[in-house]
Scaffold this active site. Structure first.
Site, PDB file in Angstrom:
ATOM      1  N   LYS A  15       0.862  -1.193   0.000  1.00 46.42           N
ATOM      2  CA  LYS A  15       0.000   0.000   0.000  1.00 46.42           C
ATOM      3  C   LYS A  15       0.891   1.232   0.000  1.00 46.42           C
ATOM      4  O   LYS A  15       1.890   1.277   0.734  1.00 46.42           O
ATOM      5  CB  LYS A  15      -0.899  -0.025   1.236  1.00 46.42           C
ATOM      6  CG  LYS A  15      -1.960   1.076   1.267  1.00 46.42           C
ATOM      7  CD  LYS A  15      -2.858   0.958   2.514  1.00 46.42           C
ATOM      8  CE  LYS A  15      -3.976   1.995   2.499  1.00 46.42           C
ATOM      9  NZ  LYS A  15      -4.869   1.879   3.667  1.00 46.42           N
ATOM     10  N   SER A  64      -9.890   2.096   2.590  1.00 48.65           N
ATOM     11  CA  SER A  64      -8.948   2.782   1.750  1.00 48.65           C
ATOM     12  C   SER A  64      -7.970   1.851   1.009  1.00 48.65           C
ATOM     13  O   SER A  64      -7.384   2.263   0.012  1.00 48.65           O
ATOM     14  CB  SER A  64      -8.137   3.771   2.586  1.00 48.65           C
ATOM     15  OG  SER A  64      -7.329   3.095   3.517  1.00 48.65           O
ATOM     16  N   SER A  82     -10.288   0.052   6.934  1.00 49.66           N
ATOM     17  CA  SER A  82      -9.644   0.147   5.615  1.00 49.66           C
ATOM     18  C   SER A  82      -8.957  -1.117   5.126  1.00 49.66           C
ATOM     19  O   SER A  82      -8.514  -1.175   3.989  1.00 49.66           O
ATOM     20  CB  SER A  82      -8.625   1.295   5.611  1.00 49.66           C
ATOM     21  OG  SER A  82      -9.301   2.519   5.473  1.00 49.66           O
TER      22      SER A  82
END
Lengths: 491, 492
Positions: free
Chosen positions: B78, B157, B181
């Site tokens: 990420k 997210s 997330s």
């Protein structure tokens, strides 16, 4: 408007006014590294060389408390007769400025490491006065903006960013500029004794904000205060308080008290005035909230006890001991303990020579020499033991005070045993009465007019005779002996 | 797509050991898949060269018998984890060209266990969102299409992570979870997504959103993979003061363990008004599966559940408002074009142009709730309620060993049909936020497809530092449901 010198009252048309002042002192914590990063905390390095990623506010960087800084803060709190809070908390104080890399200052708000304490002031008349402390908290320093390096750019040095500070906040107990000065000097002495701060205001390792208001004598109210920011010498703090207090009195007396608004001001020593800082800088809402990157700071009773046991003898205790042990006046004692090195130096001297005379020699001759050579007592050109020996030569009647000063001058460039200097230069006092008598007899014979003058009551001529004797003996005649013989022979 | 990409981590581990294929071959296979599916836009930065180099090293270590937990595993990172020398953007324009000089603890742990980095994947800007639509680098499409053949959002997210792993472009991916997330995008894309206990993974080097909530975790295709990867990521780190100084257990040992006698809490407050019938039924079905496996179902109450969302949207923005202050154009990252009237003008232009709408909205909300005059009404009260939420869980965990709830009130939104009102969008986190507020470990297990052909998932919450209970239960569910990860939007 006049000012009484004794108790510092500002006399106005309508009232007599007194000053109400509290100080906030930022002391840079002496430590190897910064409060939350491993970057060195020392001064004088090339710009931006003592900067870790955290200090530069890089993404994802986290603070980790430096335990040595905590110990320094606890030592300081203990030496300020203050309560150490077992649990304190860090908060974020939010504001934007180019040299504040994180966009917030990590500080302590509701739960500081130190609660109420007290500082004892030593006033010049030998009395003491207690000034309350509200609190002390730890926080990080910001970087330094430099606007004079380039025509259209500002530069920033982050070496100072993240260096640990102790902010010590006094109660509004200070009533005169002199007390403010004494407070700062005492605080400086204490932090230097415990070694938690260099205390150098000119280098910025100790900085002071002064909160000033005035009120009619006899009143107990607290009127609107103004904060004079970042004053960088004891003398300027005293001046700034005086000037700000007079400004308040003038406004109140003129019926314009509403023009005094709680705000930050800057002291301009050249113009001798305080000026309001741009109102934008005053309009901060710092939005303090608990720093989520740090756990509450826990200081155990064991650690407090351990640090307390290892504290050095503190200024107040040392002052009291000097009064008792060396029979010094409170004032002399206060002067000597002001600096730990001076006190240590004095103790060595006073163990060799007469303590009172030692105090005089250090506070006058030695201090003057150090000032002249721009040196500190720690690197004094004359060692304590040699100075002690020198003073002892005076009380042992080996040399006169005057000769001692000559020897002192020699020692200043060549720190030798004073006995050797006296020996080598043949400065030993002449205590042999027959030798002195001989000189005096010759003088009486060669200058009958002075003998006559003496007999007519002009006793001042004794000085002329003494001078002549000293001249002929290169100052080595014992003044007591000379005087005694003169009196016998002249009368 | 080759079959290599379909293998789980334990299968890869065995095959590499036996020499059935090399780490380099595996990496190449994943690089190929990554390149083929560029239209899904999961990756912001591809690091194929690094991957191949790391894979070569892996092969050497495997030969030498020094394989780490993640040896040779090609993973996606990420873009919130700082990677030394590799652009790290937080999916924001303000960090568009930011190249860190340091490696986050989590990625460093993964690499020292042999993981291979394929690239940096997108997320919502600064991890603020539930769709990954707020990324500055464009819309990320989930490999799952709805029944009309339209692409859905991968959740957020960690939507680049969920797309990469569910799209077989990575064997696993790191995620971060502040209010859901990891779990919500895992639920949207049919993945296992685990958020460990707060403090289990170091936050050092991970770009902060809300410090008291942020926690890294793995996104994988199987429960065992999740356990393997979490073990590699986790561990005490003295550079993070909130990191837990505890040993990391072998999470993989929990896989397949009997759950007989375990007490599973079913909190009534999660059966919210208007809860999707399909999800409600799926919840009952999974509860029954656990019961059949010998667990005991216990009705519990978590009375403060309904406050978790509002409290989260006070505390998280408050912390974010300060965490994002450092992006000011002074030292690194984007700076608007000058000249500027003054310093404030530079801040204003830089931050207005550098941050997207959602980030600006949250900075404003956070600044507001911390402002004098509003602080006590919002922030102080929210902190108090947060403690009550934690207390609720604590009491519940006196009666149960774990809690079962749906992960999300809905399956994935079709792109363009997601809620447009931010408040409505914030409601998509209501099932994941409470565990975050209490710092508890929680994970999504994919269980089924809904009538729209899209994945549904269930959430397991366990006690602080008891991830193993969560993993045991998850593996029992996984085995029983036999969920097939077969997204319909991938290029063959």
């Amino acid at each position: 408007m006049t000012k009484s010198t004794s108790s510092y009252i500002i006399k106005g048309e309508k009232h007599d006014w007194e000053v109400v002042c509290g100080l906030e002192v930022h002391c840079q914590i002496k430590s190897e590294s910064k409060l939350f990063s491993n970057a060195p905390a020392n001064f004088g390095s090339a710009p931006n060389s003592n900067v870790e990623f955290l200090d530069a506010g890089m993404p994802g960087m986290l603070p980790v408390i430096n335990e040595e800084c905590v110990r320094q803060a606890v030592r300081t709190a203990l030496s300020l007769n203050a309560q150490v809070n077992n649990v304190s908390e860090f908060s974020r104080k939010n504001y934007f400025y180019a040299d504040l890399s994180l966009g917030y200052q990590i500080s302590q708000a509701d739960k500081p490491i130190m609660g109420p304490g007290v500082v004892v002031l030593d006033m010049p008349d030998g009395t003491t006065r207690n000034i309350g402390l509200e609190r002390m908290h730890m926080e990080i320093d910001a970087g330094k903006s430099m606007h004079d390096q380039h025509p259209d750019s500002s530069f920033i040095d982050f070496n100072r960013a993240g260096v640990g500070l102790m902010e010590i906040v006094s109660d509004p107990d200070i009533r005169t500029p002199e007390e403010a000065g004494a407070f700062l000097r005492k605080l400086r002495a204490i932090v230097r004794y415990v070694g938690s701060c260099d205390g150098n205001m000119d280098e910025g390792s100790m900085r002071c904000d002064a909160n000033v208001s005035v009120r009619p004598v006899g009143s107990t109210e607290l009127r609107t205060r103004c904060e004079i920011k970042n004053v960088n010498s004891v003398r300027y703090v005293m001046q700034a308080i005086e000037i700000e207090a007079l400004r308040h009195v003038e406004l109140y007396e003129a019926g314009r008290g509403d023009e005094i608004i709680q705000s930050s001001r800057l002291f301009d020593p050249n113009k001798g005035e305080t000026r309001s800082m741009r109102s934008k800088e005053n309009a901060h809402d710092y939005r303090y909230f608990p720093e989520p990157d740090l756990l509450p700071l826990v200081v155990s009773d064991e650690l407090i006890a351990e640090l307390k046991a290892k504290l050095p003898e503190l200024p107040d205790a040392k002052k009291e001991r000097f009064i008792q042990e060396f029979k010094l006046s409170p004032y002399d004692s206060a002067v000597l303990i002001d600096d730990r090195n001076t006190a240590e130096y004095y103790e060595i001297v006073a163990k060799i020579a007469d303590p009172k005379l030692s105090a005089n020699w250090i506070t006058t001759n030695l201090f003057a020499l150090l000032k002249e050579e721009n040196k500190t007592i720690a690197n004094s050109p004359i060692s304590a033991s040699n100075l002690g020996k020198l003073i002892k030569l005076i009380t042992d009647d080996v040399i006169s005070g005057k000769i001692a000063k000559q020897v002192f001058e020699i020692m200043a460039t060549d720190d030798k045993d004073p006995e050797k200097i006296v020996e080598e230069k043949g400065l030993k006092q002449i205590t042999d009465t027959s030798a002195i008598e001989k000189i005096i007899d010759e003088l009486i014979e060669s200058s009958p007019e002075n003998v006559q003058a003496f007999k007519e009551g002009k006793t001042k001529v004794v000085g002329w005779f003494v001078g002549q004797v000293m001249k002929q003996t290169q100052g080595k005649a014992n003044p007591g002996v000379v005087n005694k013989i003169l009196k016998d022979k002249l009368s | 797509m080759t079959n290599l990409n379909k293998l789980s981590m334990d299968q890869v581990r065995n095959s590499l050991k036996k020499g059935e294929f090399s780490a380099v071959e595996l990496a190449k296979s994943y690089i190929q898949a990554m390149e083929k599916n560029r239209d899904l836009n999961a990756f912001i930065t591809e690091t194929s060269e690094i991957a191949l180099k790391q894979a070569e090293e892996s092969d050497k270590r495997i030969k030498a018998g020094n394989a780490g937990l993640m040896e040779g595993m090609p993973i996606a990172i990420k873009d919130l984890f700082c990677t030394k020398g590799v652009r790290t953007t937080a999916s924001s324009k303000i960090l568009e060209n930011f190249i860190p000089e340091y490696e986050s603890t989590v990625t460093s742990n993964l690499f020292s266990q042999g993981a291979v980095m394929l690239g940096k994947v997108a997320c919502d800007e600064f991890a603020m969102g539930s769709t990954t639509l707020t990324s500055f680098f464009g819309t990320v499409k989930s490999p799952w299409k709805d029944q009309k053949g339209e692409y859905t959002v991968p959740g957020g997210s960690s939507g680049g992570s969920s797309t990469a792993v569910s799209g077989f472009m990575a064997i696993g991916a790191t995620g971060t979870d502040t209010g859901g997330s990891i779990r919500q995008p895992a639920s949207f894309t049919g993945l296992v997504g685990a958020k460990p206990t707060y403090g289990r993974c170091s936050r050092w080097g991970t770009i902060a959103f809300a410090s008291s909530l942020d926690q890294a975790g793995p996104m994988t295709r199987t429960v065992r993979d999740s356990a393997i990867m979490l073990e590699a990521m986790a561990g005490y780190d003295q550079k993070d003061s909130t990191s837990a100084n505890r040993d990391v257990p072998c999470f993989e040992n929990a896989i397949g363990k009997s759950v007989k006698g375990m007490r599973i809490g079913i909190p009534k407050e999660y059966r919210v008004d208007g809860l999707n019938e399909e999800i409600s039924k799926e919840w009952d079905r999974i509860a029954q599966i656990l019961k059949d496996a010998g667990a005991e179902l216990v009705d519990i109450s978590l009375a403060t559940t309904k406050y978790a969302g509002p409290v989260y949207y006070i505390i998280a923005p408050a912390e974010a408002s300060a965490n994002l202050s450092r992006y000011d154009g002074v030292r690194f990252g984007f700076r608007a074009d000058g000249p500027f009237d003054n310093l404030d003008d530079m801040y204003l232009k830089t931050r207005s142009q550098g941050f997207g709408d959602e980030v600006q909205r949250r900075i404003l909300m956070g600044t507001y709730v911390l402002s004098s005059g509003f602080y006590d009404a919002y922030f102080t009260k929210a902190q108090k309620v947060r403690r009550l939420i934690a207390e609720d869980f604590k009491q519940a965990f006196e009666k149960v060993d774990a809690i079962l709830t749906p992960s999300s009130p809905s399956s994935a939104y079709t792109i363009g049909k997601e809620p447009k009102d931010p408040l409505e969008m914030y409601l998509s986190d209501i099932f994941t936020i409470p565990a975050s507020m209490a710092g508890l470990p929680a994970m999504n297990v994919p269980t089924n497809l809904d009538s729209n052909g899209l994945p549904l998932g269930m959430q397991l919450i366990s006690k602080h530092f008891d991830e193993n209970t969560m993993f045991s239960l998850a593996s029992v569910i996984e085995e029983a449901v036999d969920f097939q990860l077969n997204p319909n939007g991938l290029k063959e």
